[in-house]
Scaffold this active site. Structure first.
Site, PDB file in Angstrom:
ATOM      1  N   LYS A  22      27.732  32.471  37.192  1.00 29.32           N
ATOM      2  CA  LYS A  22      27.270  32.657  35.803  1.00 29.32           C
ATOM      3  C   LYS A  22      28.195  31.923  34.846  1.00 29.32           C
ATOM      4  O   LYS A  22      27.748  31.186  33.970  1.00 29.32           O
ATOM      5  CB  LYS A  22      27.256  34.143  35.441  1.00 29.32           C
ATOM      6  CG  LYS A  22      27.119  34.415  33.940  1.00 29.32           C
ATOM      7  CD  LYS A  22      27.198  35.883  33.567  1.00 29.32           C
ATOM      8  CE  LYS A  22      28.562  36.333  33.228  1.00 29.32           C
ATOM      9  NZ  LYS A  22      29.069  35.985  31.895  1.00 29.32           N
ATOM     10  N   ASN A  23      29.518  32.080  35.034  1.00 31.49           N
ATOM     11  CA  ASN A  23      30.464  31.533  34.048  1.00 31.49           C
ATOM     12  C   ASN A  23      30.628  30.029  34.171  1.00 31.49           C
ATOM     13  O   ASN A  23      31.320  29.412  33.361  1.00 31.49           O
ATOM     14  CB  ASN A  23      31.796  32.262  34.145  1.00 31.49           C
ATOM     15  CG  ASN A  23      31.649  33.685  33.630  1.00 31.49           C
ATOM     16  OD1 ASN A  23      30.647  34.013  32.999  1.00 31.49           O
ATOM     17  ND2 ASN A  23      32.615  34.533  33.902  1.00 31.49           N
ATOM     18  N   CYS A 116      29.472  40.613  25.290  1.00 28.26           N
ATOM     19  CA  CYS A 116      29.919  41.981  25.594  1.00 28.26           C
ATOM     20  C   CYS A 116      30.989  42.431  24.590  1.00 28.26           C
ATOM     21  O   CYS A 116      31.745  41.649  24.069  1.00 28.26           O
ATOM     22  CB  CYS A 116      30.553  42.015  26.981  1.00 28.26           C
ATOM     23  SG  CYS A 116      29.371  41.799  28.282  1.00 28.26           S
ATOM     24  N   ARG A 121      36.942  39.126  20.202  1.00 30.06           N
ATOM     25  CA  ARG A 121      36.793  37.920  21.029  1.00 30.06           C
ATOM     26  C   ARG A 121      36.722  36.727  20.077  1.00 30.06           C
ATOM     27  O   ARG A 121      35.679  36.193  19.773  1.00 30.06           O
ATOM     28  CB  ARG A 121      35.572  38.041  21.932  1.00 30.06           C
ATOM     29  CG  ARG A 121      35.725  39.217  22.890  1.00 30.06           C
ATOM     30  CD  ARG A 121      34.623  39.274  23.898  1.00 30.06           C
ATOM     31  NE  ARG A 121      34.801  38.253  24.935  1.00 30.06           N
ATOM     32  CZ  ARG A 121      33.859  38.002  25.860  1.00 30.06           C
ATOM     33  NH1 ARG A 121      32.730  38.633  25.795  1.00 30.06           N
ATOM     34  NH2 ARG A 121      34.061  37.088  26.777  1.00 30.06           N
ATOM     35  N   ASP A 306      37.612  40.070  35.054  1.00 26.72           N
ATOM     36  CA  ASP A 306      36.216  40.465  35.322  1.00 26.72           C
ATOM     37  C   ASP A 306      36.095  41.321  36.569  1.00 26.72           C
ATOM     38  O   ASP A 306      35.054  41.931  36.790  1.00 26.72           O
ATOM     39  CB  ASP A 306      35.340  39.218  35.510  1.00 26.72           C
ATOM     40  CG  ASP A 306      35.326  38.357  34.266  1.00 26.72           C
ATOM     41  OD1 ASP A 306      34.896  37.203  34.367  1.00 26.72           O
ATOM     42  OD2 ASP A 306      35.771  38.839  33.220  1.00 26.72           O
ATOM     43  N   ARG A 398      22.260  40.532  32.960  1.00 26.78           N
ATOM     44  CA  ARG A 398      22.735  39.250  32.393  1.00 26.78           C
ATOM     45  C   ARG A 398      23.538  38.461  33.428  1.00 26.78           C
ATOM     46  O   ARG A 398      23.604  37.244  33.361  1.00 26.78           O
ATOM     47  CB  ARG A 398      23.659  39.519  31.197  1.00 26.78           C
ATOM     48  CG  ARG A 398      22.982  39.828  29.907  1.00 26.78           C
ATOM     49  CD  ARG A 398      23.996  39.883  28.791  1.00 26.78           C
ATOM     50  NE  ARG A 398      24.892  38.735  28.872  1.00 26.78           N
ATOM     51  CZ  ARG A 398      26.148  38.746  28.436  1.00 26.78           C
ATOM     52  NH1 ARG A 398      26.660  39.840  27.926  1.00 26.78           N
ATOM     53  NH2 ARG A 398      26.896  37.666  28.527  1.00 26.78           N
TER      54      ARG A 398
HETATM   55  C1  EPZ Z   1      35.456  33.742  29.859  1.00 23.88           C
HETATM   56  O1  EPZ Z   1      35.330  34.303  28.573  1.00 23.88           O
HETATM   57  C2  EPZ Z   1      34.440  34.473  30.699  1.00 23.88           C
HETATM   58  N1  EPZ Z   1      33.112  34.278  30.122  1.00 23.88           N
HETATM   59  C3  EPZ Z   1      34.763  35.959  30.731  1.00 23.88           C
HETATM   60  O2  EPZ Z   1      33.840  36.571  31.628  1.00 23.88           O
HETATM   61  C4  EPZ Z   1      36.166  36.136  31.289  1.00 23.88           C
HETATM   62  O3  EPZ Z   1      36.494  37.509  31.232  1.00 23.88           O
HETATM   63  C5  EPZ Z   1      37.164  35.338  30.478  1.00 23.88           C
HETATM   64  O4  EPZ Z   1      36.761  33.949  30.401  1.00 23.88           O
HETATM   65  C6  EPZ Z   1      38.526  35.416  31.151  1.00 23.88           C
HETATM   66  O5  EPZ Z   1      39.450  34.630  30.539  1.00 23.88           O
HETATM   67  C7  EPZ Z   1      32.496  33.114  30.330  1.00 23.88           C
HETATM   68  O6  EPZ Z   1      33.020  32.237  30.994  1.00 23.88           O
HETATM   69  C8  EPZ Z   1      31.120  32.976  29.716  1.00 23.88           C
HETATM   70  P1  EPZ Z   1      38.877  33.376  27.178  1.00 23.88           P
HETATM   71  P2  EPZ Z   1      36.054  33.563  27.322  1.00 23.88           P
HETATM   72  O7  EPZ Z   1      38.677  32.411  26.080  1.00 23.88           O
HETATM   73  O8  EPZ Z   1      36.079  32.102  27.557  1.00 23.88           O
HETATM   74  C9  EPZ Z   1      41.714  34.990  23.759  1.00 23.88           C
HETATM   75  C10 EPZ Z   1      32.218  38.083  32.315  1.00 23.88           C
HETATM   76  O9  EPZ Z   1      32.355  39.297  32.583  1.00 23.88           O
HETATM   77  N2  EPZ Z   1      41.109  33.937  22.915  1.00 23.88           N
HETATM   78  O10 EPZ Z   1      39.401  32.879  28.494  1.00 23.88           O
HETATM   79  O11 EPZ Z   1      35.429  34.074  26.092  1.00 23.88           O
HETATM   80  C11 EPZ Z   1      40.695  36.076  24.116  1.00 23.88           C
HETATM   81  O12 EPZ Z   1      40.634  37.046  23.096  1.00 23.88           O
HETATM   82  C12 EPZ Z   1      32.885  37.509  31.103  1.00 23.88           C
HETATM   83  O13 EPZ Z   1      31.604  37.263  33.028  1.00 23.88           O
HETATM   84  C13 EPZ Z   1      41.639  33.703  21.655  1.00 23.88           C
HETATM   85  O14 EPZ Z   1      42.584  34.357  21.222  1.00 23.88           O
HETATM   86  O15 EPZ Z   1      37.514  34.153  27.447  1.00 23.88           O
HETATM   87  C14 EPZ Z   1      41.247  36.630  25.407  1.00 23.88           C
HETATM   88  O16 EPZ Z   1      42.243  37.596  25.120  1.00 23.88           O
HETATM   89  C15 EPZ Z   1      33.520  38.580  30.233  1.00 23.88           C
HETATM   90  N3  EPZ Z   1      41.084  32.727  20.891  1.00 23.88           N
HETATM   91  C16 EPZ Z   1      41.929  35.407  26.058  1.00 23.88           C
HETATM   92  O17 EPZ Z   1      42.072  34.431  25.024  1.00 23.88           O
HETATM   93  C17 EPZ Z   1      40.051  31.942  21.335  1.00 23.88           C
HETATM   94  O18 EPZ Z   1      39.611  31.033  20.596  1.00 23.88           O
HETATM   95  C18 EPZ Z   1      41.090  34.776  27.164  1.00 23.88           C
HETATM   96  O19 EPZ Z   1      39.787  34.580  26.652  1.00 23.88           O
HETATM   97  C19 EPZ Z   1      39.528  32.197  22.617  1.00 23.88           C
HETATM   98  C20 EPZ Z   1      40.074  33.200  23.397  1.00 23.88           C
END
Ligand code: EPZ
Length: 419
Positions: A22-23, A116, A121, A306, A398
């Protein structure tokens, strides 16, 4: 609204095949906008996020043909137009359209993403990268207008303050047709990033270092069509491995890449889970005594955030006590209160979860608070004595392809019904 009914306590056995990631696919589909030709994806999972993305692509002018797990997209009809706002706030991954529209048209008019509820986020790292590449942003109501000077992005040297999967991928999407070189430092290393880079390079892009923490992209003029196989979903795989250890009497999980789950499998072995790992499958035996362990999530290659929720019901079977610390999403605890309704000795503390085992779970009325919490509730329902009813199941659908069919084939008494 639909709900899932499970009559638990049954032994499950047999084989389950993991679908495409999915991701990965939620980034691969928007990335296709960058191509001047048809792109075909194989191994596309049957999940509602894909349905949503196809709907958005068609609304923007792409032509899409779907035949089972094969998706053929011709993006040449995509117009330089505002994103269909009402459709994109259904999933967070719609933010990948920012990078691909900026990369193709030099501008993107989009609404802010949904997804979610895992606590805040933000997308500040995405926007910071786009600004470094020459895009400016203005807000018109709940729409954001990103536009590059002369409608053309330029390369930049970007250091990610936080390791971010989304920001790393989005920056790659914007950079592949930018003028000059882009360097992303402190890049995320998840396998999905490698998968997107592989698609882009097969379209003619020049991306090096995906999978490491420094990615270098040399911008090119044009990107052409190609064909691409989506990598297996390591989170779905990890979910079924935990399920097999919790309620299985011998379950084989096929289409698993061991290197995507090394830290997770090591943790299961620390618990005493007996399994046989081969090249692209894992066989999980019926488990006897398991030992409580503590889990601390971290960016890849650590234990994925995840997977802490789907793993929790199995932890409840172990003897002893432990902690679960999610260093990426502290608020990713929606499953705890729901599991407690089923009699689990589990609670949230300041920034961690604490549990004590073993537990005999009892069926109850519970809800899926987010995608992976929903998976945890399904596993708990399969473990519990009696009937469990899970609401808010749209979250689960989803991200888990054909989950009702896959579990029924393993012998589960599970139904998806209209409420
Ligand atoms: C991806 O989300 C995945 N989703 C998430 O999976 C997964 O939990 C996450 O990566 C893990 O890192 C998809 O790929 C669609 P991040 P993403 O940017 O990209 C902070 C699932 O269950 N951050 O890696 O949104 C954020 O708050 C989903 O399949 C900022 O501060 O996550 C978090 O603490 C849930 N500013 C950390 O970075 C930003 O601009 C990692 O988030 C972006 C992120």
């Amino acid at each position: 609204m639909r709900k899932i009914i499970i009559n638990g306590g049954r032994p499950l056995t047999g084989k389950v095949t993991v679908s495409g990631a999915k991701n990965s696919v939620v980034a691969l589909i928007p990335a296709i906008i960058l191509a001047d030709g048809i792109v075909t994806l194989d191994g596309v999972p049957a999940i509602s996020d894909v349905d949503s993305l196809i709907d958005i692509m068609e609304t923007m002018g792409a032509s899409v043909r779907r035949d089972g797990e094969c998706l053929e997209i011709d993006p040449r009809g995509v117009q330089d137009m505002p994103m269909p706002f009402g459709k994109i706030n259904s999933l967070r991954a719609s933010y990948y359209f920012y990078g691909s529209l900026l990369g193709r048209f030099g501008q993107a008019i989009v609404g802010l993403p949904g997804g979610c509820d895992l606590g805040p986020r933000p997308i500040d790292l995405h926007l910071k990268a786009f600004e470094a590449m020459g895009a400016s942003m203005t807000y018109e109501g709940s729409n954001m207008h990103l536009v590059a000077g002369d409608k053309q992005l330029h390369g930049a040297h970007i250091f990610m303050d936080t390791v971010s999967v989304g920001a790393t991928i989005n920056t790659m999407l914007a950079a592949v047709k930018a003028h000059g070189r882009t360097v992303i430092e402190n890049a995320a290393r998840e396998p999905e990033i490698i998968d997107v880079a592989t698609l882009l390079n097969n379209m003619g892009a020049r991306v090096r270092g995906a999978g490491t923490d420094v990615i270098i992209i040399e911008g090119v003029e044009k990107l052409h069509g190609t064909r691409h196989q989506v990598i297996p979903d390591r989170i779905e795989a990890g979910t079924y491995i935990a399920l097999a250890a919790a309620v299985g009497q011998g379950i084989q999980i096929d289409n698993v890449l061991y290197e995507h789950l090394e830290s997770y499998i090591a943790k299961l072995e620390e618990m005493g889970v007996r399994m046989t790992v081969s090249e692209d499958s894992v066989f999980v035996e019926k488990q006897e005594q398991l030992k409580a362990v503590s889990i601390k999530t971290s960016p890849y290659p650590g234990v994925a955030t995840d997977l802490q929720q789907p793993l929790t019901p199995l932890l409840l079977k172990t003897t002893g006590n432990g902690r679960i610390i999610d260093t990426i999403y502290e608020k990713r605890v929606g499953h705890v209160a729901e599991l407690a309704k089923m009699g689990a000795q589990i609670a949230t503390r300041s920034n961690y979860i604490t549990y004590q085992g073993p537990n005999e779970l009892i069926g109850a009325q519970v809800k899926a608070t987010d995608l992976r919490a929903g998976a945890a509730m399904i596993i708990a329902g399969l473990m519990a004595q009696g009937q469990t009813e899970i609401t808010n199941v749209e979250f689960i659908l989803r991200g888990y392809s054909n989950i009702i069919e896959k579990l029924t084939d393993l012998g589960a008494d599970i139904q998806l019904i209209e409420d």
